[in-house]
Design an enzyme around this catalytic site. Structure first.
Site, mmCIF file in Angstrom:
data_model
loop_
_atom_site.group_PDB
_atom_site.id
_atom_site.type_symbol
_atom_site.label_atom_id
_atom_site.label_comp_id
_atom_site.label_asym_id
_atom_site.label_seq_id
_atom_site.Cartn_x
_atom_site.Cartn_y
_atom_site.Cartn_z
ATOM 1 N N ASP A 38 0.994 -0.866 0.890
ATOM 2 C CA ASP A 38 0.171 0.313 -0.181
ATOM 3 C C ASP A 38 0.641 1.366 -0.217
ATOM 4 O O ASP A 38 1.805 1.026 0.712
ATOM 5 C CB ASP A 38 -0.742 -0.391 1.407
ATOM 6 C CG ASP A 38 -2.134 1.385 0.832
ATOM 7 O OD1 ASP A 38 -2.654 1.483 0.209
ATOM 8 O OD2 ASP A 38 -2.499 1.446 2.585
ATOM 9 N N HIS A 50 -6.740 10.255 6.537
ATOM 10 C CA HIS A 50 -5.971 9.263 6.837
ATOM 11 C C HIS A 50 -6.239 9.516 8.208
ATOM 12 O O HIS A 50 -5.679 10.716 8.688
ATOM 13 C CB HIS A 50 -4.575 9.255 6.746
ATOM 14 C CG HIS A 50 -4.701 8.379 4.698
ATOM 15 N ND1 HIS A 50 -4.215 9.101 3.469
ATOM 16 C CD2 HIS A 50 -5.118 7.244 4.654
ATOM 17 C CE1 HIS A 50 -4.969 8.502 3.043
ATOM 18 N NE2 HIS A 50 -5.013 7.244 3.039
ATOM 19 N N HIS A 105 -10.053 5.217 1.061
ATOM 20 C CA HIS A 105 -8.899 5.314 2.258
ATOM 21 C C HIS A 105 -9.939 6.353 2.827
ATOM 22 O O HIS A 105 -10.635 6.993 3.546
ATOM 23 C CB HIS A 105 -7.701 5.874 1.756
ATOM 24 C CG HIS A 105 -7.324 5.131 0.347
ATOM 25 N ND1 HIS A 105 -5.664 5.215 0.163
ATOM 26 C CD2 HIS A 105 -7.288 4.428 -0.339
ATOM 27 C CE1 HIS A 105 -4.829 3.667 -0.454
ATOM 28 N NE2 HIS A 105 -6.002 3.741 -0.943
ATOM 29 N N SER A 145 -11.107 4.425 8.795
ATOM 30 C CA SER A 145 -11.187 4.650 9.757
ATOM 31 C C SER A 145 -12.419 5.608 10.560
ATOM 32 O O SER A 145 -12.696 5.723 11.381
ATOM 33 C CB SER A 145 -10.249 4.509 10.670
ATOM 34 O OG SER A 145 -9.137 3.588 9.929
ATOM 35 N N VAL A 205 -8.576 0.322 5.693
ATOM 36 C CA VAL A 205 -8.656 0.155 7.319
ATOM 37 C C VAL A 205 -7.684 0.556 8.101
ATOM 38 O O VAL A 205 -7.011 -0.490 7.753
ATOM 39 C CB VAL A 205 -10.040 -0.582 7.460
ATOM 40 C CG1 VAL A 205 -9.517 0.082 9.793
ATOM 41 C CG2 VAL A 205 -10.994 -0.100 7.234
#
Length: 287
Positions: free
Chosen positions: A84, A183, A211, A214, A234
């Site tokens: 990633d 993020h 992306h 969370s 996540v």
């Protein structure tokens, strides 16, 4: 079971208007928790190793990658392995031999023209190696300690026309889009631009990726999958679960020194969070 190519998992999910959860892992406990949570949920899953995680592991990819491959091969559910947010071409070229079936090449910090050229070269190389490749257009803020972009800042949202041209010009297999997530969010207060996502989905010929998931509330995640998101990344949510459980354990047991005890508690907390998130995503396809 053997590792399953990430592209196979995502393509299948996209065709069903569903999404696969992809979890970033940093330690062996992360890997074990993701697999355990996915097994409990009975769902495919993707293990992701980021370039930042590799830097944390003294710049060595293989120790964590081999642990992930071994865990995946012994899992009771299909597991994909994804590299990633790769910026380093050297790291990109380590992916096939380390067992990865897919990569996310991150040139989103560059101008549009430079992003397109760099991603085109990465995609050509990746496809020659049999790798499925994801890229990013628009800036999904919050990475490396940077604050999220203002919603109206240049580049803070993915333009649909450019997205269509970018996919055609680079040949990538999936596109991470900037629609309001960020993020490293520890609060679930992100507000997604669902109208923009609908437009992006209408013009995109490849699966879309979210992306910074969370920080996205459950109902917005469910809606995003229904609007075309096929891969949900996540990371921070697992770290929040692990750290919270360990803090609580050590606060109640200040004499504890055996790391197995508190790491085990942290691993269990992450596994529960993995199962919870997979359960949320399954609501989008009626699961």
């Amino acid at each position: 079971m053997p590792l399953v190519p990430t592209g196979e998992l995502i393509t299948r999910a996209a065709a069903a208007r569903a999404a696969v959860a992809a979890f970033n892992v940093i330690t062996l406990e992360h890997i074990e928790a993701v697999v355990a949570g996915a097994e409990t949920a009975g769902s495919p899953v993707v293990l992701q190793v980021s370039e930042n995680a590799v830097k944390f592991r003294y710049g060595r990819l293989l120790p964590l990658a081999r642990a992930a491959v071994t865990a995946a091969e012994r899992a009771a559910v299909p597991v994909g392995l994804h590299l990633d947010h790769v910026r380093s071409d050297d790291l990109l070229r380590q992916a096939p031999d380390a067992g990865f079936g897919s990569v996310m090449y991150d040139a989103a910090r560059l101008s549009y023209a430079d992003n397109l050229a760099a991603t085109r070269a990465a995609a050509d190389w990746a496809h020659a190696q049999g790798l499925w490749i994801e890229a990013e257009l628009g800036e999904i803020g919050g990475k490396d300690g940077r604050p999220p972009l203002d919603a109206h800042a240049p580049g803070a949202r993915t333009d649909p026309d450019r997205a269509r041209d970018f996919v055609a010009g680079t040949g990538v297999d999936a596109l991470a889009v900037a629609i309001g997530s960020a993020h490293a969010m520890t609060s679930r207060t992100a507000v997604l631009d669902h109208a923009l996502l609908t437009r992006l989905s209408a013009v995109s010929s490849v699966p879309l990726v979210l992306h910074g998931s969370s920080g996205v509330p459950d109902e917005q995640l469910v809606a995003a999958v229904g609007e075309g998101i096929a891969k949900v990344n996540v990371g921070t949510a697992l770290n929040v679960a692990m750290t919270g459980a360990i803090r609580e354990f050590l606060a109640a047991r200040p004499e504890a020194v055996d790391s197995r005890a508190y790491l085990g508690v942290g691993r269990e907390a992450m596994a529960r969070e993995v199962g919870r998130i997979i359960g949320v995503l399954s609501r989008a396809d009626g699961g």
